[in-house]
Scaffold this motif. Structure first.
Motif, PDB file in Angstrom:
ATOM      1  N   LEU A   8      19.739   3.770  -8.700  1.00 39.14           N
ATOM      2  CA  LEU A   8      18.714   4.035  -7.693  1.00 39.14           C
ATOM      3  C   LEU A   8      19.332   4.556  -6.400  1.00 39.14           C
ATOM      4  CD1 LEU A   8      16.191   1.086  -8.071  1.00 39.14           C
ATOM      5  CD2 LEU A   8      16.030   3.418  -8.952  1.00 39.14           C
ATOM      6  N   ALA A   9      20.433   3.963  -5.988  1.00 39.74           N
ATOM      7  CA  ALA A   9      21.098   4.400  -4.766  1.00 39.74           C
ATOM      8  C   ALA A   9      21.499   5.872  -4.888  1.00 39.74           C
ATOM      9  CB  ALA A   9      22.320   3.530  -4.484  1.00 39.74           C
ATOM     10  N   LYS A  10      22.036   6.233  -6.030  1.00 40.15           N
ATOM     11  CA  LYS A  10      22.438   7.622  -6.258  1.00 40.15           C
ATOM     12  C   LYS A  10      21.213   8.534  -6.302  1.00 40.15           C
ATOM     13  CE  LYS A  10      24.874  10.623  -9.447  1.00 40.15           C
ATOM     14  NZ  LYS A  10      25.357  10.780 -10.805  1.00 40.15           N
ATOM     15  N   ASP A  11      20.186   8.148  -7.044  1.00 39.46           N
ATOM     16  CA  ASP A  11      18.987   8.976  -7.198  1.00 39.46           C
ATOM     17  C   ASP A  11      18.274   9.216  -5.863  1.00 39.46           C
ATOM     18  OD1 ASP A  11      19.506   9.098  -9.885  1.00 39.46           O
ATOM     19  OD2 ASP A  11      17.912   7.711 -10.477  1.00 39.46           O
ATOM     20  N   PHE A  12      18.277   8.204  -4.988  1.00 41.86           N
ATOM     21  CA  PHE A  12      17.569   8.309  -3.712  1.00 41.86           C
ATOM     22  C   PHE A  12      18.502   8.634  -2.536  1.00 41.86           C
ATOM     23  CE2 PHE A  12      14.436   6.075  -6.240  1.00 41.86           C
ATOM     24  CZ  PHE A  12      13.261   6.673  -5.845  1.00 41.86           C
ATOM     25  N   ASN A  13      19.782   8.789  -2.865  1.00 41.39           N
ATOM     26  CA  ASN A  13      20.777   9.144  -1.852  1.00 41.39           C
ATOM     27  C   ASN A  13      20.795   8.141  -0.698  1.00 41.39           C
ATOM     28  OD1 ASN A  13      22.885  10.727  -0.899  1.00 41.39           O
ATOM     29  ND2 ASN A  13      21.511  11.976   0.359  1.00 41.39           N
ATOM     30  N   VAL A  14      20.840   6.871  -1.054  1.00 40.08           N
ATOM     31  CA  VAL A  14      20.927   5.784  -0.076  1.00 40.08           C
ATOM     32  C   VAL A  14      22.008   4.819  -0.546  1.00 40.08           C
ATOM     33  CG1 VAL A  14      18.499   5.941   0.645  1.00 40.08           C
ATOM     34  CG2 VAL A  14      19.127   4.409  -1.228  1.00 40.08           C
ATOM     35  N   ILE A  19      18.804  -0.640  -0.590  1.00 41.25           N
ATOM     36  CA  ILE A  19      17.920  -1.125  -1.657  1.00 41.25           C
ATOM     37  C   ILE A  19      17.835  -2.649  -1.621  1.00 41.25           C
ATOM     38  CG2 ILE A  19      17.605  -1.245  -4.161  1.00 41.25           C
ATOM     39  CD1 ILE A  19      18.790   1.626  -4.237  1.00 41.25           C
ATOM     40  N   ARG A  20      18.960  -3.317  -1.397  1.00 39.27           N
ATOM     41  CA  ARG A  20      18.931  -4.785  -1.288  1.00 39.27           C
ATOM     42  C   ARG A  20      18.094  -5.215  -0.075  1.00 39.27           C
ATOM     43  NH1 ARG A  20      24.311  -4.183  -3.011  1.00 39.27           N
ATOM     44  NH2 ARG A  20      25.085  -4.312  -0.873  1.00 39.27           N
ATOM     45  N   TYR A  21      18.165  -4.444   1.006  1.00 41.17           N
ATOM     46  CA  TYR A  21      17.365  -4.748   2.196  1.00 41.17           C
ATOM     47  C   TYR A  21      15.878  -4.682   1.872  1.00 41.17           C
ATOM     48  CZ  TYR A  21      15.434  -4.337   6.917  1.00 41.17           C
ATOM     49  OH  TYR A  21      14.700  -4.518   8.063  1.00 41.17           O
ATOM     50  N   LEU A  27       9.763  -5.735  -0.693  1.00 39.10           N
ATOM     51  CA  LEU A  27       9.137  -4.473  -1.056  1.00 39.10           C
ATOM     52  C   LEU A  27       9.470  -4.114  -2.506  1.00 39.10           C
ATOM     53  CD1 LEU A  27       9.899  -2.491   2.208  1.00 39.10           C
ATOM     54  CD2 LEU A  27       7.658  -3.256   1.429  1.00 39.10           C
ATOM     55  N   LEU A  28      10.574  -4.645  -2.993  1.00 35.33           N
ATOM     56  CA  LEU A  28      11.002  -4.437  -4.377  1.00 35.33           C
ATOM     57  C   LEU A  28      11.188  -5.799  -5.031  1.00 35.33           C
ATOM     58  CD1 LEU A  28      13.783  -1.741  -3.761  1.00 35.33           C
ATOM     59  CD2 LEU A  28      11.420  -1.343  -4.458  1.00 35.33           C
ATOM     60  N   HIS A  29      10.930  -5.849  -6.343  1.00 32.61           N
ATOM     61  CA  HIS A  29      11.043  -7.112  -7.072  1.00 32.61           C
ATOM     62  C   HIS A  29      11.747  -6.886  -8.408  1.00 32.61           C
ATOM     63  CE1 HIS A  29       8.282  -8.861  -4.165  1.00 32.61           C
ATOM     64  NE2 HIS A  29       7.534  -7.789  -4.319  1.00 32.61           N
ATOM     65  N   PRO A  30      13.067  -6.681  -8.353  1.00 27.68           N
ATOM     66  CA  PRO A  30      13.767  -6.431  -9.616  1.00 27.68           C
ATOM     67  C   PRO A  30      13.878  -7.687 -10.471  1.00 27.68           C
ATOM     68  CG  PRO A  30      15.339  -6.646  -7.839  1.00 27.68           C
ATOM     69  CD  PRO A  30      13.965  -6.679  -7.208  1.00 27.68           C
ATOM     70  N   ASP A  31      13.945  -7.456 -11.760  1.00 30.76           N
ATOM     71  CA  ASP A  31      14.262  -8.542 -12.681  1.00 30.76           C
ATOM     72  C   ASP A  31      15.775  -8.739 -12.649  1.00 30.76           C
ATOM     73  OD1 ASP A  31      11.618  -8.946 -13.552  1.00 30.76           O
ATOM     74  OD2 ASP A  31      11.794  -7.320 -15.022  1.00 30.76           O
ATOM     75  N   ARG A  32      16.234  -9.771 -13.335  1.00 27.27           N
ATOM     76  CA  ARG A  32      17.670 -10.029 -13.430  1.00 27.27           C
ATOM     77  C   ARG A  32      18.070 -10.080 -14.895  1.00 27.27           C
ATOM     78  NH1 ARG A  32      20.713 -10.451  -8.527  1.00 27.27           N
ATOM     79  NH2 ARG A  32      19.157 -10.708  -6.901  1.00 27.27           N
ATOM     80  N   SER A  33      19.223  -9.499 -15.167  1.00 28.51           N
ATOM     81  CA  SER A  33      19.767  -9.590 -16.529  1.00 28.51           C
ATOM     82  C   SER A  33      20.351 -10.989 -16.720  1.00 28.51           C
ATOM     83  CB  SER A  33      20.856  -8.523 -16.728  1.00 28.51           C
ATOM     84  OG  SER A  33      21.993  -8.854 -15.952  1.00 28.51           O
ATOM     85  N   ASP A  34      20.779 -11.286 -17.938  1.00 27.44           N
ATOM     86  CA  ASP A  34      21.391 -12.589 -18.212  1.00 27.44           C
ATOM     87  C   ASP A  34      22.633 -12.813 -17.347  1.00 27.44           C
ATOM     88  OD1 ASP A  34      19.435 -13.125 -20.073  1.00 27.44           O
ATOM     89  OD2 ASP A  34      20.647 -12.420 -21.775  1.00 27.44           O
ATOM     90  N   ASP A  44       9.358  -0.301  -9.455  1.00 26.27           N
ATOM     91  CA  ASP A  44      10.246  -0.328  -8.297  1.00 26.27           C
ATOM     92  C   ASP A  44      10.605   1.093  -7.853  1.00 26.27           C
ATOM     93  OD1 ASP A  44      10.577  -3.192  -7.911  1.00 26.27           O
ATOM     94  OD2 ASP A  44      11.761  -3.181  -9.756  1.00 26.27           O
ATOM     95  N   VAL A  45      10.818   1.974  -8.817  1.00 24.11           N
ATOM     96  CA  VAL A  45      11.114   3.375  -8.491  1.00 24.11           C
ATOM     97  C   VAL A  45       9.926   3.988  -7.745  1.00 24.11           C
ATOM     98  CG1 VAL A  45      11.541   5.665  -9.471  1.00 24.11           C
ATOM     99  CG2 VAL A  45      12.740   3.673 -10.397  1.00 24.11           C
ATOM    100  N   THR A  46       8.725   3.720  -8.213  1.00 18.25           N
ATOM    101  CA  THR A  46       7.521   4.226  -7.547  1.00 18.25           C
ATOM    102  C   THR A  46       7.424   3.669  -6.131  1.00 18.25           C
ATOM    103  OG1 THR A  46       6.371   4.449  -9.663  1.00 18.25           O
ATOM    104  CG2 THR A  46       5.006   4.340  -7.672  1.00 18.25           C
ATOM    105  N   ARG A  47       7.717   2.397  -5.984  1.00 23.69           N
ATOM    106  CA  ARG A  47       7.684   1.784  -4.655  1.00 23.69           C
ATOM    107  C   ARG A  47       8.714   2.430  -3.730  1.00 23.69           C
ATOM    108  NH1 ARG A  47       6.088  -4.171  -4.032  1.00 23.69           N
ATOM    109  NH2 ARG A  47       4.268  -4.307  -5.360  1.00 23.69           N
ATOM    110  N   LEU A  48       9.904   2.694  -4.258  1.00 21.34           N
ATOM    111  CA  LEU A  48      10.922   3.357  -3.435  1.00 21.34           C
ATOM    112  C   LEU A  48      10.451   4.739  -2.984  1.00 21.34           C
ATOM    113  CD1 LEU A  48      14.383   2.483  -5.047  1.00 21.34           C
ATOM    114  CD2 LEU A  48      13.657   2.080  -2.693  1.00 21.34           C
ATOM    115  N   LYS A  49       9.805   5.453  -3.882  1.00 23.57           N
ATOM    116  CA  LYS A  49       9.265   6.763  -3.507  1.00 23.57           C
ATOM    117  C   LYS A  49       8.251   6.614  -2.370  1.00 23.57           C
ATOM    118  CE  LYS A  49       9.845   8.947  -8.016  1.00 23.57           C
ATOM    119  NZ  LYS A  49       9.169   9.457  -9.223  1.00 23.57           N
TER     120      LYS A  49
END
Length: 127
Positions: A8-14, A19-21, A27-34, A44-49
């Motif tokens: 995401l950081a690369k795609d949005f150039n940030v 993104i963590r902020y 504003l974002l609610h990522p899931d977590r892997s194991d 989340d991508v839509t929200r970032l847009k």
């Protein structure tokens, strides 16, 4: 499909910190892997847009958050659209005022420049 924070950081150039902020601001609610890695969804991508579009138009993060939360509360999107229109009208008014200030400044600068040119011409310094 899930996205990593670095993707995401690369795609949005940030930065990943940006993104963590946004995650800290809820504003974002990522899931977590194991293993605890953040996994961002298409939502989340839509929200970032939306966040970056809102920032580009001069909306505050608080205003953007409110607009996003309104969609979460009303899936028809009506409340979100109504509030977005209200914020948009306020921002258009601010931009219009700013444009007028810039036009006034430009006029003043051109007037002073023309006066200075005349002074130089009258003194014989330039032709």
């Amino acid at each position: 499909m899930n996205y990593s924070i670095s993707q995401l950081a690369k795609d949005f150039n940030v930065t990943t910190r940006t993104i963590r902020y946004y995650e800290e601001l809820e504003l974002l609610h990522p899931d977590r892997s194991d293993s605890g890695r953040r996994l961002y969804s298409k939502r989340d991508v839509t929200r970032l847009k939306l966040i970056f579009r809102g920032k580009r138009f001069g909306f505050t993060l608080e205003e953007i958050r409110e607009m996003i939360q309104l969609f979460d509360q009303d899936r028809s999107g009506r409340k979100q659209l109504e509030r977005t229109i209200q914020y948009g009208n306020m921002r258009i008014k601010e931009v219009t005022h700013f444009i007028q200030e810039l036009e006034d400044m430009k006029f003043e600068m051109e007037t002073l420049r023309d006066e200075f040119i005349k002074k130089l011409q009258n003194s014989g310094e330039i032709e």
